[in-house]
Design an enzyme around this catalytic site. Structure first.
Site, PDB file in Angstrom:
ATOM      1  N   HIS A  54      -2.809   7.442  -4.005  1.00 15.28           N
ATOM      2  CA  HIS A  54      -2.908   6.218  -3.199  1.00 15.28           C
ATOM      3  C   HIS A  54      -2.942   5.031  -4.142  1.00 15.28           C
ATOM      4  CE1 HIS A  54      -5.776   3.022  -1.837  1.00 15.28           C
ATOM      5  NE2 HIS A  54      -4.886   2.957  -0.872  1.00 15.28           N
ATOM      6  N   GLY A  61      -3.081  -5.741  13.196  1.00 17.46           N
ATOM      7  CA  GLY A  61      -1.933  -5.243  12.460  1.00 17.46           C
ATOM      8  C   GLY A  61      -1.194  -4.152  13.228  1.00 17.46           C
ATOM      9  N   ASN A 102      -2.844   0.453  -3.941  1.00 20.12           N
ATOM     10  CA  ASN A 102      -2.804  -0.748  -3.120  1.00 20.12           C
ATOM     11  C   ASN A 102      -2.990  -1.955  -4.028  1.00 20.12           C
ATOM     12  OD1 ASN A 102      -4.786  -2.897  -1.687  1.00 20.12           O
ATOM     13  ND2 ASN A 102      -3.284  -2.129  -0.222  1.00 20.12           N
ATOM     14  N   VAL A 103      -2.162  -2.966  -3.855  1.00 22.79           N
ATOM     15  CA  VAL A 103      -2.366  -4.247  -4.532  1.00 22.79           C
ATOM     16  C   VAL A 103      -2.181  -5.340  -3.490  1.00 22.79           C
ATOM     17  CG1 VAL A 103      -1.866  -3.623  -6.918  1.00 22.79           C
ATOM     18  CG2 VAL A 103       0.026  -4.117  -5.378  1.00 22.79           C
ATOM     19  N   ARG A 104      -3.018  -6.365  -3.558  1.00 24.08           N
ATOM     20  CA  ARG A 104      -3.026  -7.340  -2.474  1.00 24.08           C
ATOM     21  C   ARG A 104      -3.491  -8.711  -2.965  1.00 24.08           C
ATOM     22  NH1 ARG A 104      -6.928  -3.511  -2.090  1.00 24.08           N
ATOM     23  NH2 ARG A 104      -9.087  -4.227  -2.224  1.00 24.08           N
ATOM     24  N   HIS A 140       1.826  12.158   0.032  1.00 19.48           N
ATOM     25  CA  HIS A 140       1.265  13.480   0.315  1.00 19.48           C
ATOM     26  C   HIS A 140       2.300  14.534  -0.077  1.00 19.48           C
ATOM     27  CE1 HIS A 140      -2.327  12.129   2.410  1.00 19.48           C
ATOM     28  NE2 HIS A 140      -1.594  11.319   3.155  1.00 19.48           N
ATOM     29  N   SER A 145       0.852  -1.187   0.000  1.00 18.15           N
ATOM     30  CA  SER A 145       0.000   0.000   0.000  1.00 18.15           C
ATOM     31  C   SER A 145       0.887   1.237   0.000  1.00 18.15           C
ATOM     32  CB  SER A 145      -0.933   0.014   1.209  1.00 18.15           C
ATOM     33  OG  SER A 145      -0.196  -0.045   2.418  1.00 18.15           O
ATOM     34  N   HIS A 155     -21.251  10.724   3.882  1.00 18.53           N
ATOM     35  CA  HIS A 155     -21.663  11.769   4.823  1.00 18.53           C
ATOM     36  C   HIS A 155     -21.368  13.165   4.292  1.00 18.53           C
ATOM     37  CE1 HIS A 155     -17.412  11.065   5.720  1.00 18.53           C
ATOM     38  NE2 HIS A 155     -17.374  12.248   6.315  1.00 18.53           N
ATOM     39  N   HIS A 208      -6.115   8.688 -16.029  1.00 18.90           N
ATOM     40  CA  HIS A 208      -7.071   7.678 -16.495  1.00 18.90           C
ATOM     41  C   HIS A 208      -6.590   6.984 -17.764  1.00 18.90           C
ATOM     42  CE1 HIS A 208     -10.463   7.805 -13.677  1.00 18.90           C
ATOM     43  NE2 HIS A 208     -10.066   9.052 -13.448  1.00 18.90           N
TER      44      HIS A 208
END
Length: 306
Positions: free
Chosen positions: A108, A261, A110-112, A98, A94, A177, A147
């Site tokens: 950001h 974790g 993430n690969v999992r 910033h 991950s 929200h 993209h």
């Protein structure tokens, strides 16, 4: 069922972490990721690499983890109750960057890979991940190139793959929200196993590799843009949306905390400085207002200009 090669997954992810850190260090002259290796008492561990107070990146993190346990946490079985009670093994990288410059977006990725097992039954495995972009000041050129890279990563796997995972990203990175998206999206996929192990693994690799190029393009394009304290103030305010999403909705954050974790590594994604202002309203017609009116609205960034 195609052969599952966990060692190949781990080897790729460790190499991906290395290449991400190398690339972003090269963009931020003189900055260095500091490595913190850690063990998880319940099983497994990882390598967290963090960059603090660089010239270009105010904070960045690239985390590799390989954890395992006797039972999947609730966040992993909420949509798949049939997996409750299985042991699990999870591999992932991950990344959150910033930037200091408000004209460079936060990124950001993430690969999992997950595998859930139970004695006497076939293992259940899947890949997931993606990447998304959170601009503070919008540039159509950056959104389009982001993209384009995402679509190029998907095209070898089917003509509808980009559209499906782009939509999933728009839906996932949405703050209910606030009634607004976190950024301009990208790709999001999960529970991927219908292609078989080899093709699914190839897709995960394609997404991870594409992220490096997609973000490097934008950083190189914007890193010399001059900014003021007013721009920084708006960046700090908008970072609040990033924090809200990660702490309220993000599956990875919930999985990490629920599975015992390492908290420091899980929360490495938090920005170094963030502000909340009561009932903030952008001045109509301002560049800050343009973020809301032109960019924080899901759209087809690759559609031909009218």
């Amino acid at each position: 069922m195609s052969t599952i090669d966990k060692q190949a997954v781990q080897t790729f992810l460790l190499d991906l972490q290395n290449r991400i850190c190398d690339r972003f260090e090269s963009l931020d002259d003189g900055a260095t990721f500091v490595e913190d290796a850690w063990d998880r008492p319940q099983g497994g561990g990882g390598k967290t690499r963090v960059l603090n107070s660089g010239t270009l990146f105010e904070k960045g993190g690239a985390n590799f983890s390989h954890v395992f346990g006797d039972q999947l946490p609730p966040s992993a079985t909420a949509n798949r109750p049939e997996l409750a009670g299985r042991s699990f093994e999870a591999f992932g990288v991950s990344v959150v960057m910033h930037p200091n410059n408000p004209f460079i977006p936060t990124s950001h990725a993430n690969v999992r890979f997950f595998i859930a097992e139970k004695e006497g039954e076939e293992p259940v495995w899947w890949f997931g991940g993606g990447f998304d972009l959170t601009p503070y000041y919008g540039f159509s050129e950056d959104c389009i190139s982001w993209h384009q890279r995402a679509k190029q990563a998907c095209d070898p796997f089917g003509e509808k793959v980009y559209d499906e995972y782009k939509q999933w990203c728009d839906d996932y990175f949405y703050l209910k929200h606030r009634n607004e998206p976190r950024g301009i999206g990208g790709l999001f996929f999960d529970d991927l196993n219908e292609w078989g192990f080899e093709k699914s693994f190839e897709f995960m690799q394609s997404v991870g590799n594409a992220y490096i190029e997609a973000y490097s393009d934008i950083v190189s394009r914007r890193k010399l843009t001059e900014f003021t304290e007013s721009h920084k103030a708006f960046q700090r305010y908008r970072r609040g949306r990033y924090v809200e999403f990660n702490l309220v909705y993000d599956r990875g954050t919930l999985f990490g905390l629920q599975s015992g974790g390492r908290t420091e590594s899980i929360l490495m994604s938090m920005p170094p400085e963030v502000n909340w202002h009561y009932d903030y309203q952008a001045i109509p017609g301002s560049v800050e207002d343009a973020l809301y009116e032109q960019f924080l609205k899901p759209r087809d960034w690759l559609a031909p200009a009218v």
